[in-house]
Design a protein around this motif. Structure first.
Motif, PDB file in Angstrom:
ATOM      1  N   GLY A   1      -3.974 -12.858 -80.449  1.00 54.00           N
ATOM      2  CA  GLY A   1      -2.832 -12.273 -80.050  1.00 54.00           C
ATOM      3  C   GLY A   1      -3.454 -11.027 -80.103  1.00 54.00           C
ATOM      4  N   GLN A   2      -4.615 -10.635 -80.045  1.00 51.51           N
ATOM      5  CA  GLN A   2      -4.760  -9.357 -80.309  1.00 51.51           C
ATOM      6  C   GLN A   2      -4.751  -8.332 -78.606  1.00 51.51           C
ATOM      7  OE1 GLN A   2      -8.247  -8.581 -78.523  1.00 51.51           O
ATOM      8  NE2 GLN A   2      -8.184  -6.892 -78.734  1.00 51.51           N
ATOM      9  N   SER A   3      -5.012  -9.121 -77.695  1.00 51.77           N
ATOM     10  CA  SER A   3      -5.142  -8.971 -75.944  1.00 51.77           C
ATOM     11  C   SER A   3      -3.759  -8.942 -75.475  1.00 51.77           C
ATOM     12  CB  SER A   3      -6.133  -9.345 -74.964  1.00 51.77           C
ATOM     13  OG  SER A   3      -6.100 -10.988 -75.127  1.00 51.77           O
ATOM     14  N   GLY A   4      -3.188  -9.796 -75.790  1.00 55.36           N
ATOM     15  CA  GLY A   4      -1.592  -9.529 -75.360  1.00 55.36           C
ATOM     16  C   GLY A   4      -2.115 -10.050 -73.811  1.00 55.36           C
ATOM     17  N   MET A   5      -3.536 -10.628 -72.927  1.00 59.04           N
ATOM     18  CA  MET A   5      -3.674 -11.493 -72.036  1.00 59.04           C
ATOM     19  C   MET A   5      -2.482 -12.776 -72.296  1.00 59.04           C
ATOM     20  SD  MET A   5      -6.924 -10.216 -71.060  1.00 59.04           S
ATOM     21  CE  MET A   5      -7.759 -11.474 -72.009  1.00 59.04           C
ATOM     22  N   VAL A   6      -3.466 -13.501 -73.275  1.00 59.18           N
ATOM     23  CA  VAL A   6      -2.661 -14.978 -73.811  1.00 59.18           C
ATOM     24  C   VAL A   6      -1.533 -15.471 -74.184  1.00 59.18           C
ATOM     25  CG1 VAL A   6      -3.621 -17.717 -74.295  1.00 59.18           C
ATOM     26  CG2 VAL A   6      -5.284 -15.399 -73.805  1.00 59.18           C
ATOM     27  N   GLY A   7      -0.383 -15.491 -72.987  1.00 59.46           N
ATOM     28  CA  GLY A   7       1.000 -16.501 -73.391  1.00 59.46           C
ATOM     29  C   GLY A   7       0.465 -17.928 -74.519  1.00 59.46           C
ATOM     30  N   PHE A   8       0.394 -17.355 -75.911  1.00 55.06           N
ATOM     31  CA  PHE A   8       0.766 -18.205 -76.564  1.00 55.06           C
ATOM     32  C   PHE A   8       1.553 -18.874 -76.510  1.00 55.06           C
ATOM     33  CE2 PHE A   8      -3.117 -15.768 -78.080  1.00 55.06           C
ATOM     34  CZ  PHE A   8      -4.198 -16.383 -78.110  1.00 55.06           C
ATOM     35  N   ASP A   9       3.167 -17.751 -77.116  1.00 57.36           N
ATOM     36  CA  ASP A   9       4.449 -18.979 -77.194  1.00 57.36           C
ATOM     37  C   ASP A   9       4.464 -19.603 -75.591  1.00 57.36           C
ATOM     38  OD1 ASP A   9       4.485 -16.186 -75.117  1.00 57.36           O
ATOM     39  OD2 ASP A   9       6.662 -16.089 -76.229  1.00 57.36           O
ATOM     40  N   ALA A  10       4.169 -19.282 -74.879  1.00 59.10           N
ATOM     41  CA  ALA A  10       4.992 -20.571 -73.702  1.00 59.10           C
ATOM     42  C   ALA A  10       3.335 -21.439 -73.737  1.00 59.10           C
ATOM     43  CB  ALA A  10       4.064 -19.546 -72.119  1.00 59.10           C
ATOM     44  N   ILE A  11       2.798 -21.089 -73.776  1.00 60.36           N
ATOM     45  CA  ILE A  11       1.613 -22.032 -74.179  1.00 60.36           C
ATOM     46  C   ILE A  11       2.395 -23.231 -75.057  1.00 60.36           C
ATOM     47  CG2 ILE A  11      -0.679 -22.612 -74.735  1.00 60.36           C
ATOM     48  CD1 ILE A  11      -1.105 -20.431 -74.093  1.00 60.36           C
ATOM     49  N   PHE A  12       2.275 -23.070 -76.747  1.00 59.29           N
ATOM     50  CA  PHE A  12       2.794 -23.900 -77.507  1.00 59.29           C
ATOM     51  C   PHE A  12       4.362 -24.420 -77.203  1.00 59.29           C
ATOM     52  CE2 PHE A  12      -0.345 -21.509 -80.094  1.00 59.29           C
ATOM     53  CZ  PHE A  12      -0.442 -22.854 -81.071  1.00 59.29           C
ATOM     54  N   ALA A  13       4.881 -23.906 -76.473  1.00 60.88           N
ATOM     55  CA  ALA A  13       6.458 -24.035 -76.097  1.00 60.88           C
ATOM     56  C   ALA A  13       5.909 -25.496 -74.796  1.00 60.88           C
ATOM     57  CB  ALA A  13       7.163 -23.427 -75.332  1.00 60.88           C
ATOM     58  N   ASN A  14       4.875 -25.142 -74.410  1.00 61.76           N
ATOM     59  CA  ASN A  14       4.268 -27.058 -73.476  1.00 61.76           C
ATOM     60  C   ASN A  14       3.732 -27.306 -74.089  1.00 61.76           C
ATOM     61  OD1 ASN A  14       6.373 -25.949 -70.226  1.00 61.76           O
ATOM     62  ND2 ASN A  14       6.346 -23.891 -70.850  1.00 61.76           N
ATOM     63  N   ALA A  15       3.249 -27.710 -75.132  1.00 56.67           N
ATOM     64  CA  ALA A  15       1.964 -28.103 -75.702  1.00 56.67           C
ATOM     65  C   ALA A  15       1.988 -29.693 -75.794  1.00 56.67           C
ATOM     66  CB  ALA A  15       1.692 -27.714 -77.499  1.00 56.67           C
ATOM     67  N   ARG A  16       3.395 -29.603 -75.943  1.00 60.96           N
ATOM     68  CA  ARG A  16       3.851 -31.424 -75.827  1.00 60.96           C
ATOM     69  C   ARG A  16       3.640 -31.940 -74.622  1.00 60.96           C
ATOM     70  NH1 ARG A  16       6.456 -33.969 -80.490  1.00 60.96           N
ATOM     71  NH2 ARG A  16       7.421 -32.214 -82.040  1.00 60.96           N
ATOM     72  N   GLU A  17       3.780 -31.381 -73.328  1.00 61.27           N
ATOM     73  CA  GLU A  17       3.937 -31.504 -72.666  1.00 61.27           C
ATOM     74  C   GLU A  17       2.390 -31.940 -72.146  1.00 61.27           C
ATOM     75  OE1 GLU A  17       5.579 -31.226 -67.865  1.00 61.27           O
ATOM     76  OE2 GLU A  17       5.844 -30.139 -69.859  1.00 61.27           O
ATOM     77  N   ALA A  18       1.317 -31.009 -72.312  1.00 67.55           N
ATOM     78  CA  ALA A  18       0.429 -31.089 -72.328  1.00 67.55           C
ATOM     79  C   ALA A  18      -0.758 -32.634 -72.992  1.00 67.55           C
ATOM     80  CB  ALA A  18      -0.369 -29.839 -72.650  1.00 67.55           C
ATOM     81  N   GLY A  19       0.332 -32.784 -74.090  1.00 61.96           N
ATOM     82  CA  GLY A  19      -0.205 -34.152 -75.037  1.00 61.96           C
ATOM     83  C   GLY A  19      -1.319 -33.750 -75.766  1.00 61.96           C
TER      84      GLY A  19
END
Length: 302
Positions: A244-262
């Motif tokens: 979360g330090q850089s603000g570059m990585v959208g962790f909220d969107a990543i986790f929102a789509n984690a199930r689809e990723a498997g």
């Protein structure tokens, strides 16, 4: 006397509710399965078979922070961090965690690439798989591959990975590949990672997406989740320094789509720190994930 006792109880309850109080800590966050790549604490315990000291106190610190599993990065000559696989497993479990995964590899030689015969390498993998089975690992992950420049060589690597994956599956384990940014470069007009995803067997080869290096490769983790659903069974949760330090990585969107990723498991890795104290960095990463409302505990559901 009764009034005085009542007053003392009220004071104790008020203190417990203050930031940092016992109740605040107890209510800090629900239990979540969060792994850590032990390369993150390499300055404390060593890496690649070189022990820098007793890792047991560090394992205990990690467990106390909320980490529930470890991913090793020190396999050499049948040993992990200078210990037998069985002893390493015991030490991790005694600290209150489990061995979830490991990073290790054997790159193909020029001769093996040219001939397509990697039987010698597979003999090494048989020993490696047996060692990590004894350590209790569920996954074996290749952290990177040698630099290659043709699709012919990349295809040879895909066949190689399929064979290693088949041997892992026969042992009741899972096999995968971890990306950096260069896997988003092209070879003969084909993006390396796409080619690998399309030319490895999903039943034999999974992918551990490093979300930070994906972003650094000018790619979108979520786009890959949607393009190749179910292929990203592990995630390296990483940022330039602390999560979360850089603000570059959208962790909220990543986790929102984690199930689809498997996604089955998430693993923190720290390569750079904002502080001289790596323990502080590792703790901040755990706190971020434990407190983030978009990080759920579903990863334990296999």
């Amino acid at each position: 006397m009764r009034n005085r006792l009542f007053a003392v109880i009220c004071v104790l309850l008020a203190l417990a509710m203050l930031p940092g109080g016992a109740s605040a800590k107890a209510k800090k966050a629900p239990k979540k399965d969060i792994g850590i790549q032990l390369y993150s604490v390499r300055s404390l315990i060593g890496v690649f078979g070189k022990s820098q000291g007793d890792y047991k106190p560090v394992l205990k610190q990690l467990a106390d922070m909320g980490y529930t599993s470890v991913e090793a990065a020190s396999y050499k000559d049948g040993m992990l961090y200078g210990q037998t696989p069985e002893q390493f497993r015991k030490d991790v479990e005694d600290a209150g965690m489990r061995v979830i995964s490991t990073h290790c590899t054997l790159n193909l030689s020029d001769e093996e690439l040219a001939s397509g015969d990697f039987s010698k390498a597979l003999a090494w993998w048989d020993e490696c798989i047996a060692a990590h089975k004894a350590a209790g690992a569920e996954y074996i992950v290749v952290p990177s591959m040698r630099k290659i420049s043709t699709l012919k060589d990349l295809q040879t690597y895909c066949r190689y990975f399929n064979e290693v994956g088949a041997r892992c599956a026969a042992a009741g384990m899972k096999f995968g590949y971890h990306n950096h940014s260069r896997e988003f470069e092209k070879i003969e007009d084909k993006v390396m990672l796409d080619y690998m995803l399309e030319n490895t067997d999903p039943d034999k080869v999974l992918f551990e997406m490093d979300v930070y290096w994906t972003v650094m490769g000018k790619a979108s983790p979520v786009d890959y989740f949607k393009k190749y659903p179910g292929r990203f069974r592990l995630l390296h949760i990483k940022d330039r320094r602390e999560i979360g330090q850089s603000g570059m990585v959208g962790f909220d969107a990543i986790f929102a789509n984690a199930r689809e990723a498997g996604v089955e498991n998430i693993i923190v890795e720290i390569e750079g720190s904002s502080y001289n104290d790596i323990v502080r960095s590792v703790r901040e990463c755990a706190d971020y994930l434990l407190e983030a409302p978009f990080v759920t505990a579903f990863f334990r559901d296999k």
